[in-house]
Design a protein around this motif. Structure first.
Motif, mmCIF file in Angstrom:
data_model
loop_
_atom_site.group_PDB
_atom_site.id
_atom_site.type_symbol
_atom_site.label_atom_id
_atom_site.label_comp_id
_atom_site.label_asym_id
_atom_site.label_seq_id
_atom_site.Cartn_x
_atom_site.Cartn_y
_atom_site.Cartn_z
ATOM 1 N N UNK A 1 51.645 17.098 70.414
ATOM 2 C CA UNK A 1 52.701 16.206 69.936
ATOM 3 C C UNK A 1 52.336 14.751 70.241
ATOM 4 N N UNK B 1 50.218 13.672 67.468
ATOM 5 C CA UNK B 1 50.971 13.363 66.257
ATOM 6 C C UNK B 1 51.689 12.026 66.402
ATOM 7 N N UNK B 2 52.273 11.817 67.603
ATOM 8 C CA UNK B 2 52.968 10.555 67.842
ATOM 9 C C UNK B 2 52.009 9.394 67.650
ATOM 10 N N UNK C 1 51.156 9.104 63.887
ATOM 11 C CA UNK C 1 52.304 8.538 63.164
ATOM 12 C C UNK C 1 52.457 7.060 63.457
ATOM 13 N N UNK D 1 65.773 2.240 64.010
ATOM 14 C CA UNK D 1 64.916 3.410 63.859
ATOM 15 C C UNK D 1 63.485 3.052 64.205
ATOM 16 N N UNK E 1 62.239 2.754 67.850
ATOM 17 C CA UNK E 1 62.101 3.946 68.689
ATOM 18 C C UNK E 1 60.634 4.307 68.917
ATOM 19 N N UNK F 1 68.690 8.846 62.167
ATOM 20 C CA UNK F 1 67.293 8.735 61.748
ATOM 21 C C UNK F 1 66.358 8.458 62.926
ATOM 22 N N UNK F 2 66.916 7.810 63.961
ATOM 23 C CA UNK F 2 66.104 7.597 65.159
ATOM 24 C C UNK F 2 65.759 8.960 65.769
ATOM 25 N N UNK G 1 63.246 10.746 63.645
ATOM 26 C CA UNK G 1 61.870 10.261 63.838
ATOM 27 C C UNK G 1 61.288 10.775 65.142
ATOM 28 N N UNK H 1 60.350 14.343 64.838
ATOM 29 C CA UNK H 1 59.156 14.461 64.009
ATOM 30 C C UNK H 1 57.902 14.119 64.825
ATOM 31 N N UNK H 2 58.029 13.021 65.614
ATOM 32 C CA UNK H 2 56.891 12.611 66.453
ATOM 33 C C UNK H 2 56.549 13.682 67.467
ATOM 34 N N UNK H 3 57.596 14.377 67.955
ATOM 35 C CA UNK H 3 57.330 15.411 68.961
ATOM 36 C C UNK H 3 56.832 16.696 68.325
#
Lengths: 903, 110
Positions: A2, A5-6, A9, A67, A70, B51-52, B55, B58-60
């Motif tokens: 993960x 991926x982070x 991304x 958003x 974050x 949405x935070x 996200x 999704x990142x995790x």
């Protein structure tokens, strides 16, 4: 997984920001529209529905920002923003930026340069494999001046052979000696090269590989090998052979003997002594070819080798020491020199060997300059601190001026942390700029210091190339300084209450006392630190002046020295030397411009010394011994108090006579009339026990160094010198320019015998060259003291100017109410006086505490020398008053109407 | 302000989103509506926090998204649970149950 991926991304949103934003945009818009559709279904019209949804979910841009914030890439992005912004702000005030960067660069550059010197002299280890397992073998506590020694930790060659034969602690022991210069080349091409004598196994034990050809092995170090091969240093290979491969195998003429160049040592191998490089290396067996006169290898009283060994695996230095201690009695018994008194021989037999860590090599430089360099590092550190204080002040003033900007940004929703970061980024940028320029300045500083420390005879060579240690050091001071001067203003301005600052408009009425008090503390500490530095500077300058004006008992002015070597004449009969010397002296005396000339076996103040034991009236004692020719006292202008000088009637055959100094009379004769008294010298190799009759007394003169007390000294007649050899020094007095006399001398000597080798120097310059450390300390501490004073002056000027500007209204009112210009100037100066009084008191107190540690570096004055303290205080007070008088005068010129209308 | 999600215990929004997605893949708005329905109008996260959280998930690597068209022929990003997400949901549900029971016991003790 993960985290990966982070990362990907985050990178995607960094580099493909447009697309990521568009997607987010579309998603959010879809969200809103779907919500609106839902409402339409429930019966709202479309316009109202959209409006309602907008109201419910707030500003779309803010949502997007939330958003986005974050992700980790957001931090990076804002950092870039901060950087860009900081760049812009700094570019807008070039004056401030230039001052800040230059001040920092000076501070950082000086620190880095001194650090590099310290690093080169002290921290770097020998460029050999596994230097940690090397150990020095020395006599515990030194040899106390026994026999003839370069350094009292050196050993004799026979002793080394004994160690090599009997030790079990080391996998290999080797020895070297590196104080000789030899002539290389032929005729007019002849020049000097520094030769390193070493045992054949040295390079193998050290693990130093050749970069060309081969280095010595034990095979090269066979008894009486003559001059066969030579190993050259990388530097010599470059300068002499242009780094060509053809150098290997070519012949090099050393003292007239051809030697084959065998190989080249690596560039980072500077020998063993930091600061003194070598040109050539020769095995010990070749020594006899250079010095046919006496077999130095067999001499048991000549301590000229440094011995090192590589510890066997599993052996510690302590274990090796214990082992050496245990085998010492046998070793010293086997190498006991003969022709000494019983007492001396007992001393010799009591010597014990010990091992010491040798990873850093050994260095006279380290011993001489360690304390000085550390002290200089401290001084430059303080200068940097003052520079930082100045920058903090400047940043505070700027922060005050930017209070409105900060308030507006706070009001618009910027977080305080963000503002702090913004200001820190500015600080970091300045520090980075300072560090870069500082690195450049460090090179210049470093070279200048090396140049300061080098003399014609002794060119100091240190590797001052930038390495990671210096870079790390610079980077860490840059970061620290950034934090030191950036943090306070940053927190200060981020504390601003948006409401207050906006309300007070641009008049700055509410600028509280608190900020001033912090700035005042800064200025007070700057004054205090500057005072410490100035006191230190004055101490060193005065100490240097004391040394250069000190009366050594003789007049060194107009004295020229000629070092003569008759060895190349290859005289078969040693008895011929005195005749040659007498002729030479007579010729030199007749040269135009030469007032008088004499020979001596000792050059005062050059650090060397010759001591013999003596017996006087059944009392035992010792005295320094020097043999001089008639006319020496006249040449040196040493006053003969009673008795007579030597003359031509004092010969080898006549009774031996001596002239002693006052200290001798004081110590051994209780001040009684010494003329006609006799004493007997104690036997040493080459110096048979002899009866001397005292025929004169001379005034005390300094002997080996300026700092020592005058020891008892006896002068013998040169014609009665028991150990004369082919080397001697001639002192001559001449008021003509040295270069003229030197060329006349050279011509005359050449005319007598072209084989005679000679070397000239100006005595006064030689003495000054031995005061290099003191000169360096005086120059550098003076420079840094002045720099500190200047920085403090700028700081004080800034603070007072700022105070004056913020009090302009008040000053206007005062003047409108009838205050005179003098009143206003006085009012402003009173502030300075308070700051000064505090700073000076604090500085004086710390200086008393700090300077106590440097007393060993001073000469002729105490660390609490009142003149230095008072001088430094007066200097600082004068500077401070000037710095604050300028803004005070400006304040007094304020037109009351202008100041009031401002309201 | 109708941001009721601020009443949510920290971190529970993530768990709830995972729960809604456990049933079927869904787009952002769908998740919001489903949360509101299932909580009977108690939780109504606003777009920002929703949405935070999405996200973050999704990142995790707990959910993944895919652009598809909706029943109304609109393009929307549909999110679905990954295997890892499913595992996380199970463990979090268990943990949540344990904690709630513990808290309830404490509150009822007096």
């Amino acid at each position: 997984m993960s985290a990966l991926r982070s990362l990907s991304d985050g990178l995607r949103s960094l580099f493909r920001r447009e697309q990521v934003n568009r997607e987010l945009d579309e998603e959010l818009k879809g969200f809103l529209e779907m919500a609106a559709e839902e409402k339409v279904k429930q019966g709202m019209n479309r316009k109202d529905a959209l409006r309602a949804v907008r109201l419910e979910s707030g500003n779309l841009e803010v949502t997007k920002e939330t958003v986005r914030s974050a992700g980790w890439e957001f931090v990076l992005e804002t950092c870039c923003q901060d950087l860009r912004y900081a760049f812009r702000t700094l570019r807008k005030s070039p004056g401030f930026t230039a001052t800040a960067i230059f001040t920092l660069a000076l501070g950082i550059g000086a620190n880095t340069a001194i650090f590099q010197l310290l690093d080169a002299v002290r921290l770097r280890s020998l460029p050999v494999s596994a230097p940690q397992s090397l150990a020095l073998v020395e006599i515990k506590g030194g040899n106390h001046g026994f026999g003839v020694s370069n350094r009292d930790t050196n050993l004799t060659y026979p002793l080394f052979e004994q160690i090599r034969a009997h030790q079990k602690a080391f996998s290999g022991v080797f020895a070297w000696s590196g104080s000789d210069e030899v002539a290389v080349g032929q005729g007019s091409q002849q020049r000097k090269a520094r030769v390193l004598w070493l045992t054949g196994n040295t390079f193998a034990v050290l693990g130093v590989p050749p970069i060309k050809g081969r280095l010595f092995t034990d095979q090269d170090d066979r008894p009486d090998c003559g001059i066969q091969g030579v190993v050259i240093s990388y530097g010599f290979w470059q300068s002499e052979f242009g780094g060509r491969d053809s150098a290997i195998g070519s012949k090099l003429l050393i003292q007239g003997h051809p030697a084959e160049v065998l190989g080249v040592t690596p560039p980072d191998f500077f020998g063993f002594e930091v600061g003194s490089n070598f040109d050539l290396a020769e095995p010990f067996c070749s020594v006899t070819a250079f010095r046919p006169a006496a077999s130095v290898l067999a001499r048991r009283d000549l301590f000229w080798l440094t011995v090192m060994g590589r510890l066997k695996p599993g052996w510690s230095t302590e274990q090796a020491s214990a082992h050496l201690d245990a085998i010492s009695p046998g070793l010293f018994e086997a190498t006991e020199p003969s022709a000494y008194s019983t007492k001396s021989q007992n001393t010799y037999r009591a010597f014990r060997l010990a091992a010491y860590p040798a990873a850093n090599g050994l260095s006279d430089l380290r011993e001489t300059y360690d304390a000085s360099l550390l002290l200089l590092l401290g001084i430059t550190g303080l200068v940097l601190l003052i520079a930082c204080a100045n920058l903090t002040n400047l940043m505070l003033v700027r922060a005050g001026a930017r209070e409105r900007e900060m308030s507006v940004r706070l009001a618009c929703g910027a977080s305080r942390w963000r503002l702090v970061r913004q200001l820190l980024t500015e600080g970091l940028l300045l520090a980075a700029g300072g560090a870069f320029l500082g690195l450049y300045l460090a090179r210049i500083f470093g070279r200048s210091i090396l140049w300061l420390l080098s003399t014609e005879r002794n060119v100091l060579e240190l590797n001052l190339a930038l390495d990671w240690r210096a870079l790390l050091f610079t980077a860490s001071i840059a970061v620290t300084t950034c934090l030191v001067f950036g943090l306070a203003p940053a927190f200060r301005s981020s504390r601003a209450e948006p409401g207050d600052a906006l309300k007070s408009g641009s008049r700055g009425v509410t600028t509280g006392l608190e900020r001033f008090s912090f700035q005042r503390i800064l200025v007070v500490s700057q004054i205090a630190v500057s005072l410490v530095l100035l006191v230190g500077a004055l101490l060193f300058v005065r100490s240097f002046c004391n040394l250069t004006t000190f009366d050594p008992g003789f007049r060194e002015k107009d004295i020229l020295l000629a070092f003569i070597n008759l060895e190349p004449m290859h005289l078969t009969d040693i008895e011929q030397y005195p005749t040659v010397i007498r002729d030479l002296l007579a010729q030199i005396r007749s040269l135009p411009g030469v007032e008088s000339a004499a020979t001596s076996t000792h050059v005062p103040l050059d650090g060397s010394s010759w001591t013999l034991g003596l017996q006087i009236d059944s009392r035992e004692g010792w005295s320094k011994f020097t043999w001089v020719s008639p006319g020496y006292f006249e040449t040196m202008q040493i006053a003969l108090l009673t008795g007579r000088d030597f003359n031509d009637r004092d010969t080898q055959a006549s009774p031996h006579v001596a002239i002693v100094n006052e200290a001798f009379v004081q110590k051994y004769l209780n001040g009684a009339n010494p003329i006609g008294r006799t004493f007997r010298s104690v036997v040493e190799p080459g110096y048979p026990s002899t009866d001397y009759e005292i025929v004169g007394v001379v005034k005390n003169t300094k002997y080996a160094g300026l700092r020592e007390e005058t020891p008892p000294e006896s002068f013998g007649a040169a014609s009665q010198f028991p150990a004369f050899g082919p080397w001697f020094s001639i002192f001559l007095r001449s008021s003509s320019p040295p270069s003229v006399v030197f060329s006349a001398l050279r011509a005359k000597i050449n005319e007598l015998n072209p084989e005679i080798r000679s070397d000239f120097s100006v005595f006064r310059k030689d003495i000054e060259n031995r005061l290099i450390r003191e000169r360096m300390m005086a120059l550098l501490s003076g420079f840094f003291g002045a720099l500190a004073g200047l920085l403090t002056m700028i700081g004080l000027y800034g603070v007072i100017s700022y105070i004056v500007v913020t009090r302009q209204n008040e000053i206007g009112v005062r003047m409108a109410l009838g205050a005179s210009r003098g009143n206003i100037v006085g009012m402003v100066l009173r502030q300075t006086v308070v700051l000064l009084a505090l700073g000076t008191a604090l500085g004086a107190a710390s200086a008393v505490a700090v300077t106590r540690g440097v007393s060993s570096l001073l000469f002729g004055l105490q660390p609490d020398d009142p003149a230095s303290f008072i001088g430094a205080s007066i200097l600082l007070i004068a500077v401070a008053l000037i710095a604050s008088f300028l803004p005070a005068r400006r304040a007094s010129r304020v037109d009351p109407m202008v100041a009031l209308r401002y309201e | 302000m109708t941001d009721k999600s601020s009443d949510l215990v920290q971190g529970t929004l993530d768990m709830l989103i995972l729960k809604t997605l456990a049933l079927e893949p869904m787009h952002g708005y769908g998740i919001a509506v489903r949360l509101e329905q299932m909580s009977k109008g108690v939780f109504r996260p606003n777009a920002g926090s929703l949405f935070m959280a999405i996200q973050r998930l999704q990142r995790d690597g707990l959910i993944k998204g895919e652009w598809k068209s909706t029943e109304n022929n609109r393009r929307a990003k549909y999110y679905m649970l990954t295997d890892q997400g499913r595992k996380r949901l199970n463990s979090e549900t268990r943990e949540w149950g344990r904690q709630v029971a513990a808290i309830a016991r404490i509150l009822e003790a007096s």
